[in-house]
Design a protein around this motif. Structure first.
Motif, PDB file in Angstrom:
ATOM      1  N   GLU A  28     -23.469  10.404   6.041  1.00 50.59           N
ATOM      2  CA  GLU A  28     -23.880  10.699   4.821  1.00 50.59           C
ATOM      3  C   GLU A  28     -22.945  12.718   5.275  1.00 50.59           C
ATOM      4  OE1 GLU A  28     -27.921  10.682   6.084  1.00 50.59           O
ATOM      5  OE2 GLU A  28     -27.989   8.797   5.361  1.00 50.59           O
ATOM      6  N   TYR A  29     -22.908  12.274   6.736  1.00 53.18           N
ATOM      7  CA  TYR A  29     -22.209  13.647   7.470  1.00 53.18           C
ATOM      8  C   TYR A  29     -20.554  14.112   7.329  1.00 53.18           C
ATOM      9  CZ  TYR A  29     -27.495  13.254   7.975  1.00 53.18           C
ATOM     10  OH  TYR A  29     -28.860  13.958   8.808  1.00 53.18           O
ATOM     11  N   ARG A  56     -17.543  15.476   7.064  1.00 52.26           N
ATOM     12  CA  ARG A  56     -16.692  16.488   6.575  1.00 52.26           C
ATOM     13  C   ARG A  56     -16.004  16.248   5.663  1.00 52.26           C
ATOM     14  NH1 ARG A  56     -14.389  20.469  10.874  1.00 52.26           N
ATOM     15  NH2 ARG A  56     -13.593  18.732  11.894  1.00 52.26           N
ATOM     16  N   ARG A 112     -16.596  14.381  -2.243  1.00 49.97           N
ATOM     17  CA  ARG A 112     -18.285  14.181  -2.918  1.00 49.97           C
ATOM     18  C   ARG A 112     -18.243  15.735  -3.989  1.00 49.97           C
ATOM     19  NH1 ARG A 112     -23.584  11.351  -0.261  1.00 49.97           N
ATOM     20  NH2 ARG A 112     -23.763  13.606   0.313  1.00 49.97           N
ATOM     21  N   THR A 113     -18.557  16.839  -3.187  1.00 48.71           N
ATOM     22  CA  THR A 113     -19.078  17.987  -3.483  1.00 48.71           C
ATOM     23  C   THR A 113     -17.862  17.936  -5.200  1.00 48.71           C
ATOM     24  OG1 THR A 113     -19.716  18.735  -1.566  1.00 48.71           O
ATOM     25  CG2 THR A 113     -18.905  20.127  -3.130  1.00 48.71           C
ATOM     26  N   TYR A 161     -15.300  13.446   3.459  1.00 49.23           N
ATOM     27  CA  TYR A 161     -15.746  12.880   2.461  1.00 49.23           C
ATOM     28  C   TYR A 161     -17.357  13.629   2.107  1.00 49.23           C
ATOM     29  CZ  TYR A 161     -18.908   9.324  -0.343  1.00 49.23           C
ATOM     30  OH  TYR A 161     -19.925   8.844  -1.235  1.00 49.23           O
ATOM     31  N   GLN A 162     -17.904  14.595   2.333  1.00 42.89           N
ATOM     32  CA  GLN A 162     -19.167  15.595   1.382  1.00 42.89           C
ATOM     33  C   GLN A 162     -17.833  16.425   0.974  1.00 42.89           C
ATOM     34  OE1 GLN A 162     -21.977  15.358   1.670  1.00 42.89           O
ATOM     35  NE2 GLN A 162     -21.615  13.584   2.858  1.00 42.89           N
ATOM     36  N   THR A 163     -16.745  17.451   1.928  1.00 40.69           N
ATOM     37  CA  THR A 163     -15.920  17.263   0.203  1.00 40.69           C
ATOM     38  C   THR A 163     -15.323  17.396  -1.003  1.00 40.69           C
ATOM     39  OG1 THR A 163     -15.129  18.673   2.523  1.00 40.69           O
ATOM     40  CG2 THR A 163     -13.512  19.632   0.882  1.00 40.69           C
TER      41      THR A 163
END
Length: 127
Positions: free
Chosen positions: A37-38, A40, A46-47, A42-44
């Protein structure tokens, strides 16, 4: 009396400094799910996939079972694979682009925290 209180405050401050130095320098999470969920990296990714028109399908986590707990302070705890796809061949084509994101989840034994390790993306097109 004032000297005893001052000494106690200095001892507490010194203890606070020692524990602050022992804290991990990177962010840590309480669970594998929080890493997803948090984290960094993976979030980049995913975006970026979302902005490119990819749709999320699912994630599968495989916990690595060791016969003996590794001796290292931090070791690979689990691998998670998440799948995304987007149609790429036009309105009537069955051509689809897929992205598979692999996230390594490490466990730090000293601090009892999960951390985001290597994150990789593999792309493929199915005709």
């Amino acid at each position: 009396m004032k000297t005893g209180v001052l000494f106690s405050l200095i001892a507490i401050a010194a203890a606070a400094n020692v524990s602050a130095e022992e804290l991990p320098t990177e962010a840590g999470y309480a669970s594998v799910q929080e890493v997803l969920e948090y984290g960094r990296k993976y979030q980049t990714i995913r975006t970026q996939l979302k902005e490119a028109g990819y749709r999320f399908h699912d994630c599968h986590t495989q916990v690595i079972n060791y016969f003996v707990t590794p001796m290292q302070a931090e070791y690979l705890y689990a691998k998670t694979e998440c799948t995304y796809s987007t149609p790429s061949g036009g309105n009537y084509s069955l051509q689809t682009d897929y992205a598979k994101v692999t996230i390594d989840v490490n466990f730090n034994q000293e601090h009892g925290l999960y951390r985001e390790g290597d994150v990789a993306v593999n792309y493929m097109t199915v005709y």
